[in-house]
Design an enzyme around this catalytic site. Structure first.
Site, PDB file in Angstrom:
ATOM      1  N   TRP A   1       0.838  -1.203   0.000  1.00 58.23           N
ATOM      2  CA  TRP A   1       0.000   0.000   0.000  1.00 58.23           C
ATOM      3  C   TRP A   1       0.873   1.254   0.000  1.00 58.23           C
ATOM      4  CZ3 TRP A   1      -3.837   1.095   4.607  1.00 58.23           C
ATOM      5  CH2 TRP A   1      -4.919   1.859   4.147  1.00 58.23           C
TER       6      TRP A   1
ATOM      7  N   HIS B   1      12.166  -5.285   4.995  1.00 57.66           N
ATOM      8  CA  HIS B   1      11.518  -5.660   6.252  1.00 57.66           C
ATOM      9  C   HIS B   1      12.534  -5.730   7.393  1.00 57.66           C
ATOM     10  CE1 HIS B   1       7.773  -6.285   4.277  1.00 57.66           C
ATOM     11  NE2 HIS B   1       8.128  -7.376   3.631  1.00 57.66           N
TER      12      HIS B   1
ATOM     13  N   LYS C   1      -8.002  -8.021   3.079  1.00 52.39           N
ATOM     14  CA  LYS C   1      -9.186  -7.258   3.440  1.00 52.39           C
ATOM     15  C   LYS C   1      -8.899  -5.795   3.715  1.00 52.39           C
ATOM     16  CE  LYS C   1     -11.725 -11.197   5.293  1.00 52.39           C
ATOM     17  NZ  LYS C   1     -12.464 -11.744   6.452  1.00 52.39           N
TER      18      LYS C   1
ATOM     19  N   PHE D   1      -8.619  -0.478  -1.336  1.00 46.73           N
ATOM     20  CA  PHE D   1      -8.321  -1.904  -1.432  1.00 46.73           C
ATOM     21  C   PHE D   1      -9.099  -2.571  -2.556  1.00 46.73           C
ATOM     22  CE2 PHE D   1      -6.138  -1.139   2.417  1.00 46.73           C
ATOM     23  CZ  PHE D   1      -5.228  -2.172   2.544  1.00 46.73           C
TER      24      PHE D   1
END
Length: 344
Positions: free
Chosen positions: A76, A156, A299, A276
């Site tokens: 995102w 990450h 979701k 989304f």
């Protein structure tokens, strides 16, 4: 070329018991997993050989890095940043996969040692592991070294395992998310990748998670390293939950941090692109393996963990968060430590 800096942290193998817990969840790894530094960040054994070169990676002043624990809104945020940096060129964004526009620094340290042939089709259809075939021949960090400026880099890894001059040199955006929701999303990520080969149950993933034994954990130490630097002029800290609550506001904040100037109308157009429902339809962002039940872009919600945790897990999660957050100023928008402590 300047001599390589020695690692300021140690790397040691996890215990045999811990390795067993990890490998109940993750397939294809034969080498022992390792823990890095005082916090004990868990990574595949392959990271050991590349840790020093990653720590000495040459940061450039026009780099922009997005750092997250997995499933914290990484994709995102990447799509948002790429578009802000490229004059909202939606057409180019739709033509080129996100993994090419925004590569991952430590990608090749995550490759399983065996069983790769059985699962590589799934990996290669997944944004998290795109470019893996190339990465086997050329380490991901080396490809980024050769990349032209300006570079957009995803990782990450926590700040303490990254180049020590990172914040002094480049801009960094960090996104944190409620660890309980991260755990659920990490489980579904592996379920999508491994499909029928996946051995780990949800309960086994939760056991590994609450013992800080999944890759890149411990998650709260990971977030806290960035939280403690939140006032640094080159670091922009966000919560996933705040992005859900008011995405245009958060885009404005990132835009200002990147010294980009867009109108409210343009920001709203970008926010619509980043919904989304739209990301799920965008094949260059939602690199799903074809399993209609489990999608890479899932979701996009807060609190979804409540439908997955039983009463015992919920209590364990409260204890986990209270214990890890004790003594820190870091607070998640969806977890009130004072309220939760009063219930224990």
């Amino acid at each position: 070329m300047a001599p390589l800096l020695e690692l300021p942290y140690d790397i040691r193998n996890v215990t045999p018991e811990e390795d067993k817990i990890i490998k109940k969840c993750l397939i294809g790894y034969t080498k022992p997993f390792v823990k890095c530094g005082k916090a004990g960040y868990v990574l595949p054994g392959a990271f050991k050989k590349q840790a020093e070169v990653i720590y000495n990676f040459q940061v450039r002043p026009d780099d922009i890095w997005v750092i997250t624990y997995p499933r914290s809104g990484t994709t995102w945020t990447q799509e948002m940043v790429w578009l802000l940096e490229n004059d909202l060129d939606f057409e180019s964004a739709k033509r080129t996969p996100l993994y090419e526009r925004f590569p991952m620094l430590e990608l090749t340290t995550q490759i399983p040692e065996v069983a790769f042939e059985l699962i590589k089709i799934n990996f290669l259809n997944l944004a998290h592991f795109q470019g893996l075939n190339h990465g086997v021949k050329c380490p991901s960090w080396k490809s980024l070294e050769k990349a032209p400026s300006p570079r957009l880099i995803k990782t990450h890894l926590p700040l303490s395992l990254l180049p020590p001059n990172l914040l002094k040199t480049a801009k960094v955006i960090y996104v944190a998310r409620d660890p309980r929701d991260c755990m659920v999303s990490v489980y579904y990520l592996h379920k999508m990748v491994a499909k029928s080969l996946m051995r780990g149950t949800f309960s086994q993933f939760w056991e590994a998670f609450r013992r800080d034994l999944l890759p890149w954990m411990p998650i709260i130490s990971h977030a806290n390293e960035a939280w403690e630097q939140r006032n640094h002029p080159n670091l922009h800290f966000m919560f996933y939950e705040d992005m859900l609550q008011d995405l245009p506001k958060m885009i404005h904040g990132v835009s200002a941090f990147l010294n980009r100037d867009y109108t409210d109308e343009q920001i709203n157009k970008l926010a619509e692109h980043l919904t989304f429902s739209n990301l799920k339809k965008n094949k260059n962002v939602n690199n799903t393996t074809g399993d209609s039940e489990v999608q890479f872009i899932r979701k996009g919600e807060a609190g979804g963990w409540r439908t997955h945790f039983d009463a015992k897990m919920e209590l364990q999660a409260e204890e986990y968060l209270n214990d890890r957050l004790r003594g820190l100023t870091l607070r998640y928008p969806t977890f009130d430590t004072d309220e939760e402590w009063s219930r224990l």
